[in-house]
Scaffold this motif. Sequence first.
Motif, short mmCIF file in Angstrom:
data_model
loop_
_atom_site.label_atom_id
_atom_site.label_comp_id
_atom_site.label_asym_id
_atom_site.label_seq_id
_atom_site.Cartn_x
_atom_site.Cartn_y
_atom_site.Cartn_z
N THR A 64 11.23 23.53 -6.88
CA THR A 64 10.88 24.21 -5.62
C THR A 64 9.37 24.13 -5.40
N LEU A 65 8.93 24.71 -4.32
CA LEU A 65 7.50 24.86 -4.10
C LEU A 65 6.95 25.73 -5.24
N LYS A 66 5.66 25.61 -5.48
CA LYS A 66 5.02 26.41 -6.52
C LYS A 66 4.85 27.85 -6.02
N ILE A 67 5.16 28.82 -6.88
CA ILE A 67 5.08 30.22 -6.45
C ILE A 67 3.70 30.81 -6.77
N GLU A 68 3.06 31.37 -5.75
CA GLU A 68 1.80 32.10 -5.95
C GLU A 68 1.99 33.51 -5.41
N ARG A 69 1.68 34.50 -6.25
CA ARG A 69 1.86 35.88 -5.79
C ARG A 69 0.52 36.52 -5.50
N ILE A 70 0.39 37.12 -4.33
CA ILE A 70 -0.87 37.79 -4.00
C ILE A 70 -0.57 39.19 -3.46
N GLU A 71 -1.25 40.18 -4.04
CA GLU A 71 -1.04 41.56 -3.58
C GLU A 71 -2.22 42.00 -2.72
N PHE A 72 -1.92 42.75 -1.69
CA PHE A 72 -2.95 43.23 -0.77
C PHE A 72 -2.89 44.76 -0.70
N ARG A 73 -3.99 45.35 -0.23
CA ARG A 73 -3.98 46.81 -0.09
C ARG A 73 -3.13 47.22 1.10
N THR A 74 -3.22 46.42 2.19
CA THR A 74 -2.46 46.76 3.40
C THR A 74 -1.81 45.50 3.97
N TYR A 75 -0.79 45.73 4.82
CA TYR A 75 -0.14 44.57 5.43
C TYR A 75 -1.06 43.92 6.46
N GLU A 76 -1.98 44.70 7.02
CA GLU A 76 -2.93 44.11 7.99
C GLU A 76 -3.83 43.08 7.29
N GLU A 77 -4.29 43.47 6.09
CA GLU A 77 -5.15 42.57 5.31
C GLU A 77 -4.40 41.28 4.95
N LYS A 96 -4.35 32.99 18.73
CA LYS A 96 -2.99 32.57 19.14
C LYS A 96 -1.99 32.86 18.03
N LEU A 97 -2.43 32.61 16.80
CA LEU A 97 -1.54 32.86 15.66
C LEU A 97 -1.23 34.35 15.54
N LYS A 98 -2.25 35.17 15.79
CA LYS A 98 -2.05 36.62 15.71
C LYS A 98 -0.98 37.06 16.71
N GLU A 99 -1.05 36.48 17.92
CA GLU A 99 -0.06 36.84 18.97
C GLU A 99 1.35 36.47 18.52
N PRO A 206 1.95 43.74 0.65
CA PRO A 206 3.00 43.73 1.67
C PRO A 206 2.57 42.86 2.84
N LEU A 207 3.56 42.27 3.55
CA LEU A 207 3.21 41.47 4.72
C LEU A 207 3.70 42.15 6.00
N LYS A 208 4.48 43.24 5.82
CA LYS A 208 4.85 44.00 7.03
C LYS A 208 4.85 45.49 6.74
#
Length: 246
Positions: A64-77, A96-99, A206-208
């Motif tokens: 599969t694709l290589k797995i990289e895990r990244i943790e953030f403080r907030t989903y906005e970040e 545009k991507l943000k929209e 988190p991403l959401k």
Amino acid sequence: MLVSLKIRASFRGKHVSGSERIVPFSVVNKAIDKLCNKTKNKNVDYISFKVKPIKEKPILVEKTLKIERIEFRTYEEANQKAVELLSSITGIKKEKLKELINLVHTGASPDRENMRGAMIVNQNCERIEIDRYRGVRTVNVDYIHRRSVLRKLLEKGLTERTLDALALTTKNMLYPYMIAEYCISDEPDYTTGYISTKDTYYRFTPLKEKGNPKGGRIYFVKNNIDINDFYRFLQEKPVLIKDINL
Ligand code: AMP
């Protein structure tokens, strides 16, 4: 002979869960049993199965694709980072991507609900999926040795959900005109999401926002893609994966 096995469970006409497997015909009963067991603790009143012989020769993928895990403080970040990554790969402007991403967080179908499948966006930032309610669904992908691959993933603290998402996005990235993918689940309490590039699956947590029932996928593709050929690949071409890339 290999078969594609699809199970869908619903309650009062509303989709509850679905799974898909590619298995040898000789073990199809066992596979149905296992998938049925998964719905035991769910409130469902209808389960359907579809078993279809696979006629086309599957593409065999080593890893599969290589797995990289990244943790953030907030989903906005996390989304800020996702936008930067996607902008550098697709050439689409960050605003545009943000929209687009915001659309996935608020319901990307014209009725503001979740789409059944993925949105497709080219490098001009145009949505080019044929049906904006349905989107496109990637199917016909599985692991050859699903159980042992799952065990490896669980040992690393990952989940079966990751296993399925990883298979799906690994298939997507095989298509030459596919560049990247963005995904958040539509389960309100599952906040981890991912961004895939040609070789890496970035798992962002988190991403959401917790509690948000909206989710979806964006497939970023090159401008000169043949959309009908892309649909055919995603919906029909069988892909079998040997191992994960941890
Ligand atoms: P899930 O990861 O199953 O929670 O799905 C998140 C979102 O991705 C769904 O709301 C759909 O919009 C989309 N989606 C689900 N399954 C597929 C699929 N097989 N192919 C493409 N998009 C999908």
